[in-house]
Design an enzyme around this catalytic site. Structure first.
Site, PDB file in Angstrom:
ATOM      1  N   LYS A  24    -106.419  54.021  76.609  1.00  0.00           N
ATOM      2  CA  LYS A  24    -108.240  53.640  76.116  1.00  0.00           C
ATOM      3  C   LYS A  24    -108.954  53.059  77.444  1.00  0.00           C
ATOM      4  CE  LYS A  24    -109.029  49.114  75.342  1.00  0.00           C
ATOM      5  NZ  LYS A  24    -108.941  48.771  76.820  1.00  0.00           N
ATOM      6  N   LEU A 111    -106.091  49.555  80.507  1.00  0.00           N
ATOM      7  CA  LEU A 111    -106.095  50.924  79.863  1.00  0.00           C
ATOM      8  C   LEU A 111    -105.214  50.894  78.710  1.00  0.00           C
ATOM      9  CD1 LEU A 111    -105.522  52.989  83.222  1.00  0.00           C
ATOM     10  CD2 LEU A 111    -107.636  52.827  81.665  1.00  0.00           C
ATOM     11  N   GLY A 113    -102.096  50.395  77.940  1.00  0.00           N
ATOM     12  CA  GLY A 113    -100.784  51.198  77.880  1.00  0.00           C
ATOM     13  C   GLY A 113     -99.621  50.687  77.124  1.00  0.00           C
ATOM     14  N   ASP A 148    -105.778  45.459  70.514  1.00  0.00           N
ATOM     15  CA  ASP A 148    -106.001  46.675  70.842  1.00  0.00           C
ATOM     16  C   ASP A 148    -105.036  47.904  70.125  1.00  0.00           C
ATOM     17  OD1 ASP A 148    -107.834  46.435  72.796  1.00  0.00           O
ATOM     18  OD2 ASP A 148    -106.326  46.426  74.576  1.00  0.00           O
TER      19      ASP A 148
END
Ligand code: C5P
Length: 299
Positions: A24, A111, A113, A148
């Protein structure tokens, strides 16, 4: 997104599932206020990328986690392991599985991950064991793993508020070619905590224009999306690591129509005008780092 890869003969009990765990980015990131619990309330427009890890779960008695990245914790230290434990606790019995994570998303890059892999384990075990947990119950467990992780279950363009867990769907972004480039940096402490600790509200001179970003998304206006990308943590990371600004400048200089840091960084996401333009931007970014990925928005 799941693909059953084997169904037991004569039955419908899955023995393996393969899940794609998508990266993301933040199209916008605004810090609203510091909270009494030490975290900050945020307001972010989040976008999944086509870039993903592959997570393969196979039933077995024990829980084991392996990744092909030797720098990541294998087993209990991995957030994916905690995801399995949290789900097992919720059902009240152990959920054994071999979990093999093939990494493609750069690590500690902004990101998400690790969060994506954890979300994939929640979804994968839910399917492997036919637990029947709906999206809301999974999201509540996901939040216990990290801010997240609920978004990583959703994988659609969304507004994220609070620590990132209050999600509102937004119009899907167009399929835009992007380059993500992550410089190798060393931080004086844990990266995210360090960046937030140096953040000062009074030092912010530009905040994201949320309305304009949402309007650009509604109109599928790529140039509008690109021009409204903004992350208030970017100047903080740049003050510690000026190379982040140099990288961004180089990508814009090679034709990117917009670029911004994602999360607490240090990855810069650049929007390319075309797939050919994306190659040129990636080439420019490789002068700064070997962690450069050409991908696109997941739509
Ligand atoms: O989410 P995570 O636990 O990785 O965050 C690490 C640290 O970053 C937190 O302990 C907090 O100091 C800071 N942080 C914050 N506000 C957020 C997310 C993280 O202040 N929304």
């Amino acid at each position: 997104m799941t693909r059953p890869i084997h169904i037991e003969p004569g039955g419908c009990r899955r023995v393996s599932v393969s899940i794609r765990a998508f990266a993301k980015i933040n199209l916008t990131l605004d810090v609203i206020a510091r909270r009494p619990d030490g975290y900050h309330d945020l307001r972010m427009v989040m976008q999944p990328l086509a870039l993903h890890d592959e997570v393969l779960l196979t039933r077995q008695d024990r829980l084991t986690i392996e990744t092909d990245d030797p720098t990541l914790p294998q087993g209990e230290g991995n957030l994916a392991y905690r995801a399995a434990e949290v789900l097992a606790q919720a059902v009240g019995h152990p959920l054994g599985a071999s979990v093999i994570i093939q990494k493609h998303i750069p690590v500690a890059a902004g990101l998400a991950g690790g969060s994506a892999d954890a979300a994939a384990v929640l979804q994968g075990l839910n399917r492997l064991y036919g637990l029947g947990f709906g999206p809301e119950r999974l999201a509540a467990l996901a939040l216990r793993l990290g801010s997240d992780v609920p978004f990583c279950l959703l994988n659609r363009t969304a507004l994220a508020e609070g620590r990132g867990e209050r999600l509102t769907l937004l119009p899907a972004a167009p399929r835009v070619p992007v380059v993500v480039a992550t410089p190798h940096l060393s931080w004086s402490g844990p990266k995210t905590a360090t960046v937030f600790r140096h953040f000062r509200t009074e030092a912010v001179d530009r905040r994201p224009d949320l309305r304009a970003m949402i309007a650009a998304l509604s109109e599928r206006d790529t140039a509008g999306v690109a021009s409204h990308m903004l992350n208030v943590l970017e100047p903080v990371a740049i003050s510690m690591h000026p190379v982040v600004a140099e990288l961004k400048r180089a990508m814009l200089g090679e034709g990117a129509i917009g670029a911004a840091m994602t999360g607490a960084g240090p990855t810069i996401v650049a929007i390319a005008p075309s797939p050919a333009g994306r190659e040129r931007i990636a080439h420019a970014a490789r002068r700064f780092t070997d962690m450069v990925v050409e991908t696109e928005f997941l739509v």
